[in-house]
Design an enzyme around this catalytic site. Structure first.
Site, PDB file in Angstrom:
ATOM      1  N   LYS A 123      -4.404 -41.844  26.106  1.00 34.61           N
ATOM      2  CA  LYS A 123      -5.822 -42.020  26.658  1.00 34.61           C
ATOM      3  C   LYS A 123      -5.246 -42.836  27.817  1.00 34.61           C
ATOM      4  CE  LYS A 123      -8.537 -45.904  26.390  1.00 34.61           C
ATOM      5  NZ  LYS A 123      -9.199 -46.838  25.910  1.00 34.61           N
ATOM      6  N   ASP A 142     -11.952 -41.555  24.876  1.00 33.58           N
ATOM      7  CA  ASP A 142     -12.069 -42.889  24.120  1.00 33.58           C
ATOM      8  C   ASP A 142     -13.247 -42.818  22.980  1.00 33.58           C
ATOM      9  OD1 ASP A 142     -14.362 -42.459  25.737  1.00 33.58           O
ATOM     10  OD2 ASP A 142     -14.355 -44.428  26.709  1.00 33.58           O
TER      11      ASP A 142
END
Ligand code: SF4
Length: 216
Positions: A123, A142
């Site tokens: 991420k 996310d």
């Protein structure tokens, strides 16, 4: 990919573009290193809170070495309000050490190199590559992207890595960066975890989520 899914994805992309044409990263930063630090701080914390903390933080710490010249205790105090500050301090000082010793204080521009930095998972690496360097290495997954991917039927997977793999298969590569920003914006604006505002949602006709609060 089935034709139905293909058509639905195309529609989702079109509608997201209409709703959030200028969606972009909401973490304040002026270079790749600041974005890396801000993204590490954003774990389990709102971007708004991170932006408050980094106002002073980025004035005090300008380069990797600056983070190495303070005690963990001092850095912990400086980032305390973002939560999980002990782990985040370990990650930031670990990443700063590698950048300083191996990359001459520069942030590397490949996924593999970024993943070698302490505290950096896909991420964070995707955020840095996409927003600091304009490189599409993957899709940022996310909590918002996870929830929306489930609700919109784009992935049934549980882990971020597997969800990203599903998204990469259905979203054209040139749209990866903008798509994740738009999903995050939509997650914050309307498609919230507890009470999605489906009656106001442009995507309602292409969304089959079980917890929809409105059905046209
Ligand atoms: S219809 Fe509701 S659940 Fe589906 S994307 Fe829109 S806000 Fe989210």
């Amino acid at each position: 990919m089935s034709t139905e899914l293909q058509q639905r994805v195309r529609k989702i992309i079109r509608l997201l573009k209409r709703a959030y044409p200028d969606a972009k990263c909401s973490l304040n930063h002026s270079n790749a290193f600041e974005l890396l630090i801000a993204t590490i701080l954003s774990a389990q914390c709102t971007d708004a809170r991170v932006n408050i903390v980094t106002q002073d933080l980025f004035r005090k710490y300008r380069k990797p070495e600056d983070y190495l010249n303070v005690s963990p205790k001092e850095l912990q105090q400086d980032i305390r309000t973002t939560g999980f500050f002990r782990n985040k301090t370990t990650s930031i000082q670990g990443a700063a050490k590698v950048l300083h010793e191996q990359y001459r204080d520069e942030v590397p521009q490949t996924m593999d190199e970024l993943l070698e930095l302490p505290g950096v998972a896909r991420k964070t690496a995707n955020v840095v590559l996409g927003n600091a360097f304009g490189l599409s290495a993957g899709v940022v997954v996310d909590t918002h992207v996870t929830r929306l991917s489930h609700r919109l039927g784009l992935s049934g997977q549980k882990t971020a890595e597997k969800i990203e793999r599903d998204l990469i298969k259905v979203i054209p590569e040139r749209k990866w960066i903008l798509f994740s920003h738009q999903m995050i914006h939509h997650g914050r604006a309307l498609c919230t975890a507890r009470n999605p505002r489906c009656a106001e949602c442009l995507l309602e006709t292409v969304c089959y989520a079980k917890d929809k609060t409105f059905q046209s």
